[in-house]
Design an enzyme around this catalytic site. Structure first.
Site, PDB file in Angstrom:
ATOM      1  N   CYS A 290       0.835  -1.206   0.000  1.00  0.00           N
ATOM      2  CA  CYS A 290       0.000   0.000   0.000  1.00  0.00           C
ATOM      3  C   CYS A 290       0.870   1.257   0.000  1.00  0.00           C
ATOM      4  O   CYS A 290       1.395   1.661   1.042  1.00  0.00           O
ATOM      5  CB  CYS A 290      -0.930  -0.006   1.208  1.00  0.00           C
ATOM      6  SG  CYS A 290      -1.986   1.460   1.284  1.00  0.00           S
TER       7      CYS A 290
ATOM      8  N   CYS B  18      -0.403   4.121   2.172  1.00  0.00           N
ATOM      9  CA  CYS B  18      -0.187   3.929   3.605  1.00  0.00           C
ATOM     10  C   CYS B  18       1.276   4.161   3.967  1.00  0.00           C
ATOM     11  O   CYS B  18       1.583   4.803   4.960  1.00  0.00           O
ATOM     12  CB  CYS B  18      -0.534   2.502   4.036  1.00  0.00           C
ATOM     13  SG  CYS B  18      -2.014   1.814   3.299  1.00  0.00           S
ATOM     14  N   ASP B  19       2.168   3.625   3.189  1.00  0.00           N
ATOM     15  CA  ASP B  19       3.571   3.551   3.625  1.00  0.00           C
ATOM     16  C   ASP B  19       4.541   4.406   2.817  1.00  0.00           C
ATOM     17  O   ASP B  19       5.718   4.514   3.184  1.00  0.00           O
ATOM     18  CB  ASP B  19       4.040   2.079   3.567  1.00  0.00           C
ATOM     19  CG  ASP B  19       3.222   1.203   4.506  1.00  0.00           C
ATOM     20  OD1 ASP B  19       2.798   1.713   5.549  1.00  0.00           O
ATOM     21  OD2 ASP B  19       3.001   0.024   4.183  1.00  0.00           O
TER      22      ASP B  19
END
Ligand code: NDP
Length: 331
Positions: free
Chosen positions: A155, A158-159
């Site tokens: 992701c 997200c990261d």
């Protein structure tokens, strides 16, 4: 055990051969990610006594990430595991019955709907909220598993932030890969897009976006052989050029998978409308499925956003939809 074996529950017997116990509940929630727990918080506060079965990955996909920095309300960030523990606590505070167990069969042919848990018992429910999520596809390399959360992620939204100014790689040639590569290009110094074929599968518009982003380099006809690193995480990837058969090492700090997701909807497919990939279809602006009293929320119905906050939002919607449904039907 095959988690997605379609209906076998009507044998009425559990694995030991004795009749399966049957329990009746008003609201059954399957899945314990942000969608499932948010649905639980709302239905519990509405006095509907929800029962949650946590499923195969208690806490859902967030437990495989490290820091969550983009969920509103956490100015200093929070680990995925902590956030899911907090959500569980919050759901339990209002009386949610959270149980360990996996749905192994479903019978949605008539009401009340029947879900078999762990092949051992049957839970009958007036309203069913499906929040079973989706699973990111991985390549299946040992090294990929070793560095999950330490440089390997599925992701970018997200990261990606953790790789600001660094070099990263994205594997995949579809819209997700193109989108993630473009997103990462805004943060990272360089993005290698690893594509196994000689062309991208992504839409024309996304292909053009990738082509016009100067810090994305597409490595066509390359497959991933190994992800390499040390105790501080990933520092490179070994690729094989499928045309020449030669291996090449590329120095990177982050390796992002974008080779597709698998919605966890198999159990329900005989009854529910899904798209060609398997995402459960819901009515526009609603979590209602084609069956009355069956609601879907979170990533099992969302091929587009796949964020904790959007999953939580749709969990709230499912709870409200379920509450109204039960109220109208006077269950
Ligand atoms: P796709 O299935 O479309 O693409 C997966 C990509 O990963 C393909 O290029 C495939 O290669 C590659 N791949 C699969 N397995 C491997 C492997 N083992 N090794 C290397 N490469 C692999 O998935 P997406 O997640 O990209 O998209 C899913 C759906 O969601 C699509 O319909 C897409 O259009 C849609 N979507 C739409 C978006 C938008 O409209 N903004 C954004 C994101 C997704 P190959 O081509 O060789 O099979």
């Amino acid at each position: 055990m095959n988690l997605f074996t379609p209906l076998n529950s009507e044998s009425g017997k559990n694995l030991s051969g004795s009749p399966k116990p049957v329990e009746h509940v008003r609201v059954l929630i399957l899945g314990s990610g942000p969608a499932g727990y948010t649905a639980a918080i709302y239905t519990a506060r509405a006095n509907l006594n929800p029962v949650v079965y946590e499923g195969i990955e208690p806490g859902g996909q967030l437990t495989t990430t490290t820091e969550v920095e983009n969920f509103p309300g956490y100015p200093d960030g929070v680990t995925g595991t902590q956030m899911m523990e907090d959500l569980k606590k919050q759901a339990e505070r209002f009386g949610t019955d959270v149980r360990f167990g996996i749905a192994t069969a479903a019978d949605l042919s008539s009401m009340p709907y029947r879900i078999t848990i762990d092949d051992e018992k049957v839970v009958e429910t007036d309203a069913l909220i499906i929040a079973t999520g989706a699973t990111a596809k991985y390549l299946g390399l040992e090294s990929e598993n070793k560095f999950k959360g330490q440089g390997v992620s599925a992701c970018a939204t997200c990261d990606g932030f953790f790789y600001k100014g660094k070099d990263v790689a994205v594997v995949g040639g579809g819209d997700t890969a193109a989108e993630e590569a473009t997103y990462l290009a805004g943060l990272c110094r360089k993005v290698y897009l690893i594509v196994r074929k000689s062309y991208l599968r992504a839409s024309k518009a996304m292909q053009e976006k990738v082509a016009s982003t100067p810090n994305i380099e597409i490595l066509f006809e390359h497959t991933t052989k190994e992800i390499v690193g040390d105790q501080s995480g990933v520092n490179g990837v070994i690729l094989t050029n499928t045309k020449t058969g030669k291996d090449v090492k590329v120095d990177i700090s982050g390796f992002f998978l974008a080779i597709g997701h698998h919605p966890n909807s198999e159990l329900f497919k005989p009854w529910l409308d899904t798209d060609e990939v398997g995402y459960i279809k819901t009515l526009p602006d609603s979590t209602k499925t084609n069956l009355p009293g069956v609601f879907a929320c979170g990533d099992v119905r969302d091929p587009h956003y796949r964020q904790a906050i959007t999953a939580a939002g749709s969990g709230c919607m499912a709870a409200i939809d379920a509450e109204r449904y039960l109220g109208e039907r006077k269950f």
